[in-house]
Structures are given as C-alpha cells and as structure tokens.
Write an enzyme that holds these catalytic residues in place. Structure first.
Site, PDB file in Angstrom:
ATOM      1  N   GLY A  66       0.909  -1.186  -0.172  1.00 15.70           N
ATOM      2  CA  GLY A  66       0.073   0.177  -0.022  1.00 15.70           C
ATOM      3  C   GLY A  66       0.697   1.205   0.005  1.00 15.70           C
ATOM      4  O   GLY A  66       0.707   2.023  -0.757  1.00 15.70           O
ATOM      5  N   ALA A 108      10.577   5.059  11.757  1.00 16.58           N
ATOM      6  CA  ALA A 108      10.052   6.189  11.665  1.00 16.58           C
ATOM      7  C   ALA A 108       9.471   6.407  13.183  1.00 16.58           C
ATOM      8  O   ALA A 108       8.680   5.739  13.658  1.00 16.58           O
ATOM      9  CB  ALA A 108       9.306   6.493  10.649  1.00 16.58           C
ATOM     10  N   ALA A 111      -7.021 -21.173  14.014  1.00 22.60           N
ATOM     11  CA  ALA A 111      -7.955 -21.830  13.141  1.00 22.60           C
ATOM     12  C   ALA A 111      -8.328 -20.872  11.892  1.00 22.60           C
ATOM     13  O   ALA A 111      -8.855 -21.178  10.983  1.00 22.60           O
ATOM     14  CB  ALA A 111      -9.363 -22.094  13.777  1.00 22.60           C
ATOM     15  N   ILE A 146      -4.128 -18.448   8.061  1.00 22.99           N
ATOM     16  CA  ILE A 146      -2.951 -18.898   7.960  1.00 22.99           C
ATOM     17  C   ILE A 146      -2.512 -20.123   8.483  1.00 22.99           C
ATOM     18  O   ILE A 146      -1.726 -20.812   8.130  1.00 22.99           O
ATOM     19  CB  ILE A 146      -2.063 -17.636   8.713  1.00 22.99           C
ATOM     20  CG1 ILE A 146      -2.199 -16.366   8.142  1.00 22.99           C
ATOM     21  CG2 ILE A 146      -0.841 -17.995   9.020  1.00 22.99           C
ATOM     22  CD1 ILE A 146      -1.609 -14.987   8.941  1.00 22.99           C
ATOM     23  N   ARG A 148     -13.407 -19.723  10.767  1.00 17.52           N
ATOM     24  CA  ARG A 148     -14.804 -19.390  11.178  1.00 17.52           C
ATOM     25  C   ARG A 148     -15.390 -18.205  10.741  1.00 17.52           C
ATOM     26  O   ARG A 148     -16.371 -17.894  10.882  1.00 17.52           O
ATOM     27  CB  ARG A 148     -14.685 -19.479  12.767  1.00 17.52           C
ATOM     28  CG  ARG A 148     -14.827 -20.957  13.444  1.00 17.52           C
ATOM     29  CD  ARG A 148     -14.856 -21.177  14.977  1.00 17.52           C
ATOM     30  NE  ARG A 148     -13.881 -20.119  15.561  1.00 17.52           N
ATOM     31  CZ  ARG A 148     -12.661 -20.509  16.059  1.00 17.52           C
ATOM     32  NH1 ARG A 148     -12.434 -22.070  15.524  1.00 17.52           N
ATOM     33  NH2 ARG A 148     -11.890 -19.916  16.556  1.00 17.52           N
ATOM     34  N   SER A 190     -16.143 -27.911   4.436  1.00 21.71           N
ATOM     35  CA  SER A 190     -15.381 -28.738   3.215  1.00 21.71           C
ATOM     36  C   SER A 190     -14.018 -28.776   3.884  1.00 21.71           C
ATOM     37  O   SER A 190     -13.569 -29.912   3.628  1.00 21.71           O
ATOM     38  CB  SER A 190     -15.536 -27.912   2.159  1.00 21.71           C
ATOM     39  OG  SER A 190     -17.191 -27.867   1.715  1.00 21.71           O
ATOM     40  N   ASP A 238      -2.744  -3.003   6.501  1.00 15.63           N
ATOM     41  CA  ASP A 238      -3.134  -3.701   7.743  1.00 15.63           C
ATOM     42  C   ASP A 238      -3.320  -3.078   8.797  1.00 15.63           C
ATOM     43  O   ASP A 238      -3.959  -3.348   9.564  1.00 15.63           O
ATOM     44  CB  ASP A 238      -2.163  -4.733   7.803  1.00 15.63           C
ATOM     45  CG  ASP A 238      -2.180  -5.822   6.644  1.00 15.63           C
ATOM     46  OD1 ASP A 238      -3.202  -5.781   5.749  1.00 15.63           O
ATOM     47  OD2 ASP A 238      -1.304  -6.665   6.708  1.00 15.63           O
ATOM     48  N   HIS A 269     -16.797 -25.846 -21.263  1.00 18.03           N
ATOM     49  CA  HIS A 269     -17.016 -27.379 -20.878  1.00 18.03           C
ATOM     50  C   HIS A 269     -15.896 -27.996 -21.343  1.00 18.03           C
ATOM     51  O   HIS A 269     -15.593 -27.741 -22.601  1.00 18.03           O
ATOM     52  CB  HIS A 269     -18.568 -27.882 -21.296  1.00 18.03           C
ATOM     53  CG  HIS A 269     -18.656 -29.265 -21.285  1.00 18.03           C
ATOM     54  ND1 HIS A 269     -19.074 -29.756 -19.905  1.00 18.03           N
ATOM     55  CD2 HIS A 269     -18.613 -30.312 -21.662  1.00 18.03           C
ATOM     56  CE1 HIS A 269     -19.187 -30.992 -19.962  1.00 18.03           C
ATOM     57  NE2 HIS A 269     -18.894 -31.578 -21.317  1.00 18.03           N
TER      58      HIS A 269
END
EC number: 1.8.1.7
Length: 490
Positions: free
Chosen positions: A20, A126, A208, A211, A237, A246, A337, A479
């Site tokens: 960023g 900084a 969980a 990562i 979760r 899955s 982040d 297909h």
C-alpha cells in the site's frame, strides 16, 4: 534540548514500504509530488506480502500442491506406484534458498520501481517527533542516500528528521504469540515459518484462521506429522459454513492433518529432548513435536508516536480512519493492515492509489475518490483451495431477512479425479451462490475446489457489477470445467 530541525521537506511522507505504501508513493510521484518513503526493515522493500506473506507462502503452497499431485500419477499411467510424499523426500533447505533468492529479486524490483518514479526512499524506524508531524528516522542499516548527499554513507542508528505536507501511515502489522502462555517463546510465528532452516518432522500449528490452515496444509503435504490446534469445531470460522465444513472435513478425513477441536488452546509449552517441545493443551491433551507455530492473528504496528500528532485508534488498537483514509489529523492518512479493515495486499494497493489520486492529481474527477471495501474477493490457499466474495449465508439472512434469501449449492468430484479409483485421492468441489431479493442479486459466492483462486477472480468482477442469478444463468458455460457449475445451478 534544542528542537529538532527537519533537513528536508516533502509533499508526501510515506511510513511503510509495503504494497500500500509503495503504491501510494509511486502514484503520488507520478503526479509530480516530492515523495519520501520510509521502510524499517533494512533492504526488505515490499512489506509483509513480499517478505513473509503471500509471495513466499504461495511458493511453498506450489510445492505442497505438487507433492499432493505426485500420488495421482499412477491413476494417469505415469507411475507404477502411488506413494505419497514422506518426510525427507522434500529438500527443504535447498528450496528455501531458491525461495529466498526469489524474494530478494522482488525486493530489488520494488526499489528500482521507486527510483524510476522519482521516489526517495530510506531504511529506518520512523517516529513522529512533534505536533507539527515532523518524522524522525533512525537508520536500520548503513546506506547511501544520494538524494541527501552524493557519495556519503549514512550509518546505522543515525537519526534524520524530515517534514511533510501530507503523511501516510502504512506500517502494517506483526504476527503475535500469546504472551500469557508459559513457554510461548519456544514457538515461532507465521513470520518465523519462513526462517526455518530445516523441515520439522512433526509440527503443531495453533490457530483456526487462514494462515494456520495454509501452513498446516503445506506441512502435511510435504510429509510432516501435522497437528492443527483449534478452539472450536471448524477451521476458518470467519468464512461461510460451507467452506468451514468442507476444509475441516477434508483436512481431517483425507489430507491427514490431526485437527484437535475444542482444545482449550495452549496452556503450557516446555522444552524436551534438545529442541523438541512438549505442548499441554487446555483440555489436558499433550503433544510432543519438533516445531510449534503460532498463527493467532496479527496486530497493527502503531508505536510511532501517534499521540504527538493526534491520530486516534479504535477499540482494536488500529488506526482510525474515515472513508477517505483520513485520520483525526487532517494532514495524516492511513491504510493497509494497520487500519484492519480488509487485510489484503490488493486492497492496500487500491486504497493507496486512490488516496494519491485525490491528494495529488489536481483532477476534480478524483476529488471524492476512495476505496469501496465491500465485495472484496479473498482466497485461502488450503488443500484444496477455497475462495469467497460477499456475504456468507448467515450474514445475508441477517441483512436481508431469511425469507429474502435463496441459496444455490452444488457438491461434486471434479472431472480430474475420474481416473482415480481410490476415494482418498479425491478432494472435494463445493460451490454456494447466495442470492437476495426478487431479482436474486448475487450477494455471496463461496467455493472450494481446485483452482478456486483463479475461478473467483472473474466472478468477483460480475458480483461487483451487481450480477443476478439470471445473469449467471445467461452465461454460456465453458465445458468441461468445474466452473461451469456456477452458471448452470438450478
């Protein structure tokens, strides 16, 4: 003590050389702004993604994916055995050297791109020095700064002060471990995963989230005995239940990861037999492993003197910003982040470019330019991959009402597995389309299966444009593919 004096003033100071920060700095410079970018990690331009995140992680995932495919070769007549990769088959140290060299090349590319755009950059910590927003930089390595003085080498720990008309905080975050757990320092974080010199024969991964799921999948695919310690009953979760179930089931039943559910987390870590670890869980279970990896989240890097410039934090200790990335200080902005909105590299890049468009282009078309944080696609590089965009089934029902939601689901084995008689070799494909309202606008898409990351990108465009189920249905399928199921569901 005499007040600090800035040695140079810039139009734009960018604190943080991640995706960023670099994107915003380059875009600002393209409009003629005088820009200085400050990165704390010496000679490691690119931030988390390039150095200890998505890039080296994806390289490791490729290795794990190939390891998984090795025992598919017999089904296609390319081998006489269907042996899985065992511990010791993978040359971890050699592969690490190649991976690190690739990352180093990317660091250099980031530096060259900054130079080509006319962005000055410096390696150092900084810190806001005063209420004016001047930034003091403590150098983190010996370096030549030709934009300050040609031919002079500035020394590590030397302090320099810069002023900026506008400042961007893009400091990112850092991986955490649980400080209240006795012996927590015996484990490492997801950052430390990339420093491992050799492959552990056995490993416990705690957490969980995506990562933990990704790293445990890599370890198991490459032959390590792998335990994944979670507090609940499913992984991932924060994702739709179709993805949770899955991936949890596949990891447990077929991939062979020992998922320890309802673990009560970790209560104690002890050192045994050299470098091995004894891990006591809250539920009383005990593990003995070669390596312990904490993947319990990340925190924002905020220890840069924000109080001196009036920048406030939210209740999660993340920099608080409005929709235009502006902090409580009208001349200081933040993204990526460190603000904790959507912690993904492309999100930080998009926000950074839009911010610089608005601040430095001089074009009225950009005066309200800002990033829309809704409908951002994300993927998990698990085994198999999973991807998601929009609302989960639960979120959609809460937002629109249960009677306004219609769900389309499909679960099948991809054609790739048709040649395999052994069901244990087959990974699942599971798709869910979440629709809302009479026109059945697609408000969520959740997919599990091979190539999910590549499949999701195009559907992300469609959903961002407001596609309905009818729009999906009107698209002629390609297909044979797995993705055709998404435009033929009934």
């Amino acid at each position: 003590m005499a007040p600090l004096q800035a040695i140079r003033k810039y139009d734009y100071l960018v604190i943080g050389g991640g995706s960023g920060g670099v994107a915003s700095a380059r875009r600002a410079a393209s409009y003629g702004a005088k820009v200085l970018l400050i990165e704390s990690k010496f000679n490691k331009m690119g931030g988390t993604c390039v150095n200890v995140g998505c890039v080296p992680k994806k390289v490791m995932w490729y290795a794990g994916d190939l390891a998984e495919k090795r025992h598919h070769l017999k089904s296609y007549g390319l081998s006489t055995t269907d042996d899985k990769v065992k511990y010791g088959d993978f040359d971890w140290s050699t592969f690490k050297d190649k991976r690190d060299a690739y990352v180093k090349r990317l660091n250099g590319i980031y530096e060259r791109n900054l130079k080509n755009e006319g962005v000055d950059y410096i390696y150092g910590f900084a810190h806001f020095a005063n209420s004016n927003g001047d930034v003091e930089v403590t150098l983190t390595g010996d370096q030549e700064l030709s934009f300050l003085e040609e031919g002079k080498e500035f020394k590590k720990d030397e302090k320099l002060v810069f002023a900026g008309s506008k400042t961007l905080i893009a400091t990112g975050g850092y991986a955490i471990n649980p400080p209240n757990v006795e012996g927590h320092e015996l484990g490492t974080t997801s950052d430390g995963f990339f420093e491992l010199q050799k492959q552990p024969k056995s490993v416990a991964v705690v957490g969980a989230g995506y990562i933990g799921v990704e790293l445990s999948g890599i370890f198991k695919a490459l032959g390590s005995e792998t335990h994944l310690v979670i507090r609940g009953d499913t992984v991932l979760r924060s994702f739709d239940e179709s993805i949770q179930n899955s991936i949890t089931d596949y990891y447990t039943d077929k991939l062979g990861v020992n998922i320890i559910k309802q673990s009560g987390s970790v209560s104690k870590v002890e050192k045994i037999d050299g470098d091995r670890k004894k891990i006591t869980l809250g539920n009383g279970q005990v593990l003995e492993v070669d390596e312990l990896i904490w993947t319990m989240g990340r925190k924002s890097l905020i220890n840069i003197g924000l109080d001196k410039v009036g920048v406030t934090l939210n209740d999660k200790q993340q920099v608080d910003v409005d929709q235009f990335q502006q902090t409580a200080n009208p001349n200081i902005f933040s993204l990526g982040d460190v603000i904790g909105k959507v912690e993904l590299t492309p999100v930080a890049i998009a926000a950074g470019r839009r911010l610089s468009n608005r601040l430095f282009s001089g074009d009225k078309a950009f005066e309200n330019d800002h990033l829309d944080y809704s409908n951002v696609p994300s993927v998990i590089f698990s085994h198999p991959e999973a991807g998601s965009i929009g609302l989960s089934c639960k979120e959609a029902k809460e937002k629109y009402g249960e009677d306004q939601i219609k769900i389309y689901k499909s679960k099948f084995n991809a054609m790739y597995y048709a040649m395999m008689e052994d069901d244990s070799l087959k990974s699942p494909t599971s798709y869910k389309v979440v629709c809302a309202g009479e026109d059945e606008k697609v408000v969520g898409l959740h997919i599990v299966g091979d190539s999910s990351a590549e499949i999701l990108q195009g559907f992300g465009v469609a959903i961002k444009m407001g596609a309905t189920k009818k729009d999906f249905d009107s698209c002629v399928a390609i297909h044979p593919t797995s993705a055709e199921e998404l435009v033929t569901m009934k």
